[in-house]
Design an enzyme around this catalytic site. Sequence first.
Site, PDB file in Angstrom:
ATOM      1  N   TYR A  54      29.746 -19.229  26.288  1.00 25.87           N
ATOM      2  CA  TYR A  54      31.287 -18.770  25.787  1.00 25.87           C
ATOM      3  C   TYR A  54      32.286 -19.984  26.259  1.00 25.87           C
ATOM      4  O   TYR A  54      33.124 -20.272  25.483  1.00 25.87           O
ATOM      5  CB  TYR A  54      31.897 -17.431  26.448  1.00 25.87           C
TER       6      TYR A  54
HETATM    7  N1  LIG Z   1      40.385  -9.971  25.791  1.00 22.89           N
HETATM    8  C1  LIG Z   1      40.476 -11.389  26.688  1.00 22.89           C
HETATM    9  O1  LIG Z   1      40.667 -11.258  27.680  1.00 22.89           O
HETATM   10  C2  LIG Z   1      40.409 -12.646  25.895  1.00 22.89           C
HETATM   11  C3  LIG Z   1      40.606 -13.650  26.735  1.00 22.89           C
HETATM   12  C4  LIG Z   1      40.686 -15.105  26.025  1.00 22.89           C
HETATM   13  C5  LIG Z   1      40.439 -15.292  24.901  1.00 22.89           C
HETATM   14  N2  LIG Z   1      40.084 -14.043  23.918  1.00 22.89           N
HETATM   15  C6  LIG Z   1      39.647 -14.324  22.674  1.00 22.89           C
HETATM   16  O2  LIG Z   1      40.440 -13.392  21.715  1.00 22.89           O
HETATM   17  C7  LIG Z   1      39.817 -13.063  20.654  1.00 22.89           C
HETATM   18  C8  LIG Z   1      39.813 -11.780  20.093  1.00 22.89           C
HETATM   19  O3  LIG Z   1      39.042 -11.073  21.319  1.00 22.89           O
HETATM   20  P1  LIG Z   1      39.604  -9.461  21.536  1.00 22.89           P
HETATM   21  O4  LIG Z   1      40.234  -9.714  23.243  1.00 22.89           O
HETATM   22  O5  LIG Z   1      40.650  -9.209  20.780  1.00 22.89           O
HETATM   23  O6  LIG Z   1      38.338  -8.805  21.821  1.00 22.89           O
HETATM   24  P2  LIG Z   1      37.515  -7.819  20.976  1.00 22.89           P
HETATM   25  O7  LIG Z   1      38.645  -6.475  20.995  1.00 22.89           O
HETATM   26  O8  LIG Z   1      36.331  -7.484  21.131  1.00 22.89           O
HETATM   27  O9  LIG Z   1      37.764  -8.088  19.245  1.00 22.89           O
HETATM   28  C9  LIG Z   1      37.011  -9.098  18.840  1.00 22.89           C
HETATM   29  C10 LIG Z   1      36.915  -9.191  17.443  1.00 22.89           C
HETATM   30  O10 LIG Z   1      36.210 -10.018  16.637  1.00 22.89           O
HETATM   31  C11 LIG Z   1      35.469  -9.661  15.619  1.00 22.89           C
HETATM   32  N3  LIG Z   1      34.219 -10.047  15.380  1.00 22.89           N
HETATM   33  C12 LIG Z   1      33.272 -10.253  16.297  1.00 22.89           C
HETATM   34  N4  LIG Z   1      32.009 -10.907  15.534  1.00 22.89           N
HETATM   35  C13 LIG Z   1      32.401 -10.751  14.413  1.00 22.89           C
HETATM   36  C14 LIG Z   1      31.931 -11.168  13.275  1.00 22.89           C
HETATM   37  N5  LIG Z   1      30.453 -11.613  13.353  1.00 22.89           N
HETATM   38  N6  LIG Z   1      32.378 -11.109  12.017  1.00 22.89           N
HETATM   39  C15 LIG Z   1      33.491 -10.618  11.968  1.00 22.89           C
HETATM   40  N7  LIG Z   1      34.349 -10.173  13.049  1.00 22.89           N
HETATM   41  C16 LIG Z   1      33.838 -10.474  14.252  1.00 22.89           C
HETATM   42  C17 LIG Z   1      35.402  -8.098  15.892  1.00 22.89           C
HETATM   43  O11 LIG Z   1      35.350  -7.291  14.589  1.00 22.89           O
HETATM   44  P3  LIG Z   1      34.110  -6.313  14.197  1.00 22.89           P
HETATM   45  O12 LIG Z   1      33.463  -5.908  15.450  1.00 22.89           O
HETATM   46  O13 LIG Z   1      34.844  -5.300  13.544  1.00 22.89           O
HETATM   47  O14 LIG Z   1      33.314  -7.257  13.516  1.00 22.89           O
HETATM   48  C18 LIG Z   1      36.700  -7.762  16.582  1.00 22.89           C
HETATM   49  O15 LIG Z   1      37.864  -7.429  15.708  1.00 22.89           O
HETATM   50  C19 LIG Z   1      38.521 -13.675  20.736  1.00 22.89           C
HETATM   51  O16 LIG Z   1      38.213 -15.089  20.189  1.00 22.89           O
HETATM   52  C20 LIG Z   1      38.254 -13.825  22.101  1.00 22.89           C
HETATM   53  O17 LIG Z   1      37.254 -14.960  22.606  1.00 22.89           O
HETATM   54  C21 LIG Z   1      40.017 -12.741  24.543  1.00 22.89           C
END
Ligand SMILES: NC(=O)c1ccc[n+]([C@@H]2O[C@H](COP(=O)([O-])OP(=O)(O)OC[C@H]3O[C@@H](n4cnc5c(N)ncnc54)[C@H](OP(=O)(O)O)[C@@H]3O)[C@@H](O)[C@H]2O)c1
Length: 259
Positions: free
Chosen positions: A156
């Site tokens: 990651y």
């Molecule tokens: N939450 C945190 O603390 C945090 C911190 C730093 C960065 N981020 C980044 O923020 C971004 C969004 O994450 P989040 O926190 O909102 O997490 P989340 O609630 O788990 O959302 C992740 C999203 O990515 C989509 N996704 C994953 N694999 C996919 C695939 N193969 N095809 C299409 N869609 C896919 C999922 O959609 P489906 O399941 O519908 O496919 C979901 O909508 C990510 O890049 C993560 O690394 C998050």
Amino acid sequence: MSFKNKTVLITGASSGIGAATAIAFAKEGANLSIIGRNQEKLAITASQCSEHGQVPLVIVADVTKDEDLIRAVDTTVEQFGGIDVLVNNAGLMRFASILDENIMEAYDQTFDTNLRAVFRLTNLAAPHLIKTGGNIVNISSIAALKMPDHPSHITYYVSKAAVDHFTRCIAAELASKGVRVNSVNPGPVRTDFADNIGLSREEAVGFWERSGKLTALGRICEPEEIADMTVFLASDKARGITGASFVVDNGKLVKIKTP
Ligand SMILES: NC(=O)c1ccc[n+]([C@@H]2O[C@H](COP(=O)([O-])OP(=O)(O)OC[C@H]3O[C@@H](n4cnc5c(N)ncnc54)[C@H](OP(=O)(O)O)[C@@H]3O)[C@@H](O)[C@H]2O)c1
């Protein structure tokens, strides 16, 4: 920051940051194309966007599949006539240290979603962004800027570091074509991320509570806070910003550790 008559394509809009970003752009009047695999969750995002008068184009697609990404770009352009903003947000975390047998499985899953999909979708969307003088916001992480909390987080962390450097490289290439490229680097944000890395609902609550204690401000972000930064970077107010990464982490990176 009106996005009236502008078209925004967002990956991972079925959940968390992507869903909040879609809703934030809907409030600004954008045409929306929202991508994810989970149809039910995408429908919820779509209905929340519709409350603000914008009915999104819903594209059920897996960002790791080239044919899905091609379909996503083609149908967006067919429906709205172009693309003004690409938000590369879909992402996940898989666990394995360099000493584990499953390291390459974790690598493939993480990099296919967090990096390869960003490369491919940017490649497909760039000609359209050049036509509109548009821009890209990549959702990276503070993982790009610090050492992992645990060795099993390596894929990651390295994938997000690559997203930041990709942002700078593509910003350099596309600047002369009038396209800006930036990243937002969140610290902990309360989303389904914890559930999607395999924690139970109860464990996820504990995880976010502990995460808050590790930030200087003693709190974690809500997804809307990341969406606000993304909308700003995509707007004309940020017309002088490209190749930059913006940390939104409640001071996690600067927190002084007491011995
Ligand atoms: N939450 C945190 O603390 C945090 C911190 C730093 C960065 N981020 C980044 O923020 C971004 C969004 O994450 P989040 O926190 O909102 O997490 P989340 O609630 O788990 O959302 C992740 C999203 O990515 C989509 N996704 C994953 N694999 C996919 C695939 N193969 N095809 C299409 N869609 C896919 C999922 O959609 P489906 O399941 O519908 O496919 C979901 O909508 C990510 O890049 C993560 O690394 C998050």
